[in-house]
Write a protein that holds these residues in place. Structure first.
Motif, PDB file in Angstrom:
ATOM      1  N   ARG A 244      -4.247  13.043  -3.941  1.00 48.81           N
ATOM      2  CA  ARG A 244      -3.934  12.010  -3.489  1.00 48.81           C
ATOM      3  C   ARG A 244      -3.317  10.861  -4.367  1.00 48.81           C
ATOM      4  O   ARG A 244      -3.584  10.477  -5.441  1.00 48.81           O
ATOM      5  CB  ARG A 244      -4.957  10.949  -2.192  1.00 48.81           C
ATOM      6  CG  ARG A 244      -3.696  10.410  -1.636  1.00 48.81           C
ATOM      7  CD  ARG A 244      -5.438   9.196  -0.421  1.00 48.81           C
ATOM      8  NE  ARG A 244      -5.792  10.139  -0.040  1.00 48.81           N
ATOM      9  CZ  ARG A 244      -6.607   9.823   0.866  1.00 48.81           C
ATOM     10  NH1 ARG A 244      -7.369   8.485   1.170  1.00 48.81           N
ATOM     11  NH2 ARG A 244      -7.243  10.558   2.235  1.00 48.81           N
ATOM     12  N   ARG A 246      -2.365   7.641  -5.639  1.00 46.03           N
ATOM     13  CA  ARG A 246      -2.619   6.269  -6.224  1.00 46.03           C
ATOM     14  C   ARG A 246      -2.392   5.378  -6.674  1.00 46.03           C
ATOM     15  O   ARG A 246      -0.901   5.294  -7.628  1.00 46.03           O
ATOM     16  CB  ARG A 246      -4.390   6.233  -7.116  1.00 46.03           C
ATOM     17  CG  ARG A 246      -5.308   7.416  -5.805  1.00 46.03           C
ATOM     18  CD  ARG A 246      -6.292   7.993  -6.421  1.00 46.03           C
ATOM     19  NE  ARG A 246      -7.376   8.243  -5.468  1.00 46.03           N
ATOM     20  CZ  ARG A 246      -8.865   9.104  -5.575  1.00 46.03           C
ATOM     21  NH1 ARG A 246      -8.960   8.691  -6.981  1.00 46.03           N
ATOM     22  NH2 ARG A 246      -8.916   9.877  -5.323  1.00 46.03           N
ATOM     23  N   TYR A 277       6.440  -2.729   5.505  1.00 49.55           N
ATOM     24  CA  TYR A 277       5.604  -2.725   6.363  1.00 49.55           C
ATOM     25  C   TYR A 277       5.743  -1.404   7.438  1.00 49.55           C
ATOM     26  O   TYR A 277       4.801  -0.574   7.791  1.00 49.55           O
ATOM     27  CB  TYR A 277       4.111  -3.764   6.343  1.00 49.55           C
ATOM     28  CG  TYR A 277       3.248  -3.285   7.247  1.00 49.55           C
ATOM     29  CD1 TYR A 277       1.891  -3.396   6.394  1.00 49.55           C
ATOM     30  CD2 TYR A 277       3.332  -3.696   8.448  1.00 49.55           C
ATOM     31  CE1 TYR A 277       0.688  -3.028   6.708  1.00 49.55           C
ATOM     32  CE2 TYR A 277       1.943  -3.721   8.771  1.00 49.55           C
ATOM     33  CZ  TYR A 277       0.848  -3.574   8.140  1.00 49.55           C
ATOM     34  OH  TYR A 277      -0.357  -2.710   8.932  1.00 49.55           O
ATOM     35  N   VAL A 281       4.221   2.424   8.056  1.00 48.36           N
ATOM     36  CA  VAL A 281       3.369   2.837   8.680  1.00 48.36           C
ATOM     37  C   VAL A 281       3.576   3.526  10.333  1.00 48.36           C
ATOM     38  O   VAL A 281       3.421   4.547  10.565  1.00 48.36           O
ATOM     39  CB  VAL A 281       2.763   1.247   9.613  1.00 48.36           C
ATOM     40  CG1 VAL A 281       1.937   1.749  10.864  1.00 48.36           C
ATOM     41  CG2 VAL A 281       1.614   0.540   8.881  1.00 48.36           C
ATOM     42  N   GLY A 284       3.633   6.876  10.035  1.00 48.87           N
ATOM     43  CA  GLY A 284       2.163   7.474   9.427  1.00 48.87           C
ATOM     44  C   GLY A 284       1.113   7.465   8.452  1.00 48.87           C
ATOM     45  O   GLY A 284       0.337   8.309   8.785  1.00 48.87           O
ATOM     46  N   LYS A 285       1.880   6.470   7.186  1.00 53.42           N
ATOM     47  CA  LYS A 285       1.227   6.529   6.034  1.00 53.42           C
ATOM     48  C   LYS A 285      -0.503   5.400   6.625  1.00 53.42           C
ATOM     49  O   LYS A 285       0.143   4.191   7.582  1.00 53.42           O
ATOM     50  CB  LYS A 285       1.606   5.237   5.278  1.00 53.42           C
ATOM     51  CG  LYS A 285       3.224   7.088   5.177  1.00 53.42           C
ATOM     52  CD  LYS A 285       2.863   7.380   4.486  1.00 53.42           C
ATOM     53  CE  LYS A 285       3.867   8.758   3.881  1.00 53.42           C
ATOM     54  NZ  LYS A 285       3.865  10.444   3.365  1.00 53.42           N
ATOM     55  N   SER A 286      -1.009   5.107   6.047  1.00 51.09           N
ATOM     56  CA  SER A 286      -2.024   4.445   5.803  1.00 51.09           C
ATOM     57  C   SER A 286      -1.437   2.999   5.784  1.00 51.09           C
ATOM     58  O   SER A 286      -0.522   2.535   5.175  1.00 51.09           O
ATOM     59  CB  SER A 286      -3.195   4.660   5.162  1.00 51.09           C
ATOM     60  OG  SER A 286      -2.974   4.423   3.570  1.00 51.09           O
ATOM     61  N   LYS A 287      -2.145   1.590   6.885  1.00 52.90           N
ATOM     62  CA  LYS A 287      -1.699   0.571   6.356  1.00 52.90           C
ATOM     63  C   LYS A 287      -1.949   0.273   4.837  1.00 52.90           C
ATOM     64  O   LYS A 287      -0.833  -1.002   4.768  1.00 52.90           O
ATOM     65  CB  LYS A 287      -2.939  -0.267   7.125  1.00 52.90           C
ATOM     66  CG  LYS A 287      -1.891  -0.114   8.781  1.00 52.90           C
ATOM     67  CD  LYS A 287      -3.021  -0.826   9.777  1.00 52.90           C
ATOM     68  CE  LYS A 287      -2.916  -0.943  11.133  1.00 52.90           C
ATOM     69  NZ  LYS A 287      -3.560  -1.812  11.778  1.00 52.90           N
ATOM     70  N   LYS A 288      -2.562   0.533   4.069  1.00 47.09           N
ATOM     71  CA  LYS A 288      -2.980   0.043   2.760  1.00 47.09           C
ATOM     72  C   LYS A 288      -2.143   0.487   1.896  1.00 47.09           C
ATOM     73  O   LYS A 288      -1.986   0.076   1.358  1.00 47.09           O
ATOM     74  CB  LYS A 288      -4.115   0.918   2.655  1.00 47.09           C
ATOM     75  CG  LYS A 288      -4.912  -0.359   0.817  1.00 47.09           C
ATOM     76  CD  LYS A 288      -6.473   0.642   0.007  1.00 47.09           C
ATOM     77  CE  LYS A 288      -6.521  -0.265  -0.414  1.00 47.09           C
ATOM     78  NZ  LYS A 288      -7.609   0.942  -1.452  1.00 47.09           N
ATOM     79  N   LEU A 289      -1.915   1.698   2.161  1.00 48.65           N
ATOM     80  CA  LEU A 289      -0.389   1.983   1.610  1.00 48.65           C
ATOM     81  C   LEU A 289       0.983   1.072   1.900  1.00 48.65           C
ATOM     82  O   LEU A 289       1.433   0.707   0.478  1.00 48.65           O
ATOM     83  CB  LEU A 289      -0.055   3.790   2.274  1.00 48.65           C
ATOM     84  CG  LEU A 289       1.073   3.885   0.831  1.00 48.65           C
ATOM     85  CD1 LEU A 289       0.709   3.782  -0.559  1.00 48.65           C
ATOM     86  CD2 LEU A 289       1.310   5.151   1.412  1.00 48.65           C
TER      87      LEU A 289
END
Length: 321
Positions: A244, A246, A277, A281, A284-289
């Motif tokens: 993944r 990072r 943002y 989202v 489908g990506k994470s909110k943190k990303l």
């Protein structure tokens, strides 16, 4: 750099430093004014002296050599470590480290050191002290919580801890006020411009100004993002390794944390950040990303504003890549 004929690697510690030139000549000097003067006699003209960034220990030597007209470079210790690992070296001494730094300087285009002015130097010292006090405050708060968990905490212990916390809060407030005064002394207009960015707080803006020396240390926004440590690292190899992605985290942790906190506000009040943002989202990506992407966007906006010398303009910033 074209005029450089001699390279010197310096491995520096609290009490002394080792120096090795490109021909393997070695010497050791005390890490004080006497040692600095000895080094001046050791090195030749048209030289580049390279050392690792080692907190406080390298600073005086780098400043001294710079003021004496010697070309100096202060490099990331992690870069030198990776260079040594690639050579599969099994020897670890002060002399071997100095030699490796010298070889690294010859094989790589290293950044040249620019002396800090008195205001920036004091700001960096204040930031270092602030970090120390913040860690102590956290430790004291944890201790207070631990004492309460006992059920019957000692009144003497509790009062002592609370007095210490109160004093730390006072010291931190004074440091914050002094930092703001110093930044305004030299970069008040830039601070006003940066804080006009929706979501960019005053603490984050001041830290950016100090760490980048008024945004003069970087040529583009990508370099600033890399310095902060919020650029993605890709972990893929062949068909079996699909790690993944990072962020690199090679950079100033305090700045990263402040930017991440700013990203929440920016998602609400900063049009460009909010649209970025929501777009991430929706995929489908994470909110943190998505929040990390917002941190990158904030840095790009800050860089553009600092370089243009203007206030935030929503229409222009929305088009910023």
């Amino acid at each position: 750099m074209n005029k450089i004929k001699h390279f010197y690697g310096v491995d520096i510690s609290k009490s002394f430093f080792d120096v090795v030139d490109q021909e393997g000549k070695h010497d050791q000097f005390s890490n004080d004014l006497k040692g600095f003067k000895g080094l001046l006699k050791f090195i030749q003209k048209d030289s580049l002296v390279v050392m690792e960034a080692t907190g406080y220990y390298h600073y005086r030597l780098a400043q001294y050599l710079y003021e004496k007209g010697i070309t100096v470079s202060v490099v990331n210790p992690l870069s030198v470590k990776r260079f040594i690992q690639m050579k599969l070296s099994k020897i670890k001494t002060d002399k071997s480290d100095a030699k490796a730094i010298c070889e690294y300087a010859q094989a790589t285009k290293v950044p040249l050191y620019t002396a800090r002015n008195a205001v920036q130097a004091e700001c960096l010292q204040l930031l270092s002290l602030q970090d120390l006090y913040l860690k102590q405050r956290t430790a004291l708060k944890n201790k207070v919580h631990g004492e309460k968990a006992l059920g019957t905490p000692s009144k003497t212990v509790t009062r002592s801890l609370n007095r210490s916390l109160k004093q730390l809060e006072k010291e931190l407030a004074q440091i914050e006020a002094k930092l703001e005064a110093l930044v305004k002394e030299t970069q008040e207009e830039q601070l006003e411009h940066l804080t006009s960015i929706p979501g960019m707080g005053k603490k984050t803006a001041m830290l950016l100004i100090v760490l980048t020396d008024g945004f003069t240390s970087f040529e583009n926004a990508r370099q600033l993002c890399c310095f902060t440590g919020i650029t993605p690292t890709i972990r893929q190899s062949g068909t079996s390794v699909r790690g993944r992605s990072r962020i690199s985290k090679v950079g100033n942790r305090k700045l990263r944390n402040l930017l991440f906190m700013c990203s929440f506000t920016a998602c609400r009040s900063n049009k460009a950040c909010r649209e970025l943002y929501e777009r991430i989202v929706e995929k489908g990506k994470s909110k943190k990303l998505a929040l990390i992407a917002v941190c990158n966007k904030l840095l790009k906006q800050a860089f553009a504003i600092a370089k243009s010398g203007t206030y935030y303009q929503e229409n222009y910033m929305s088009k910023l890549a």
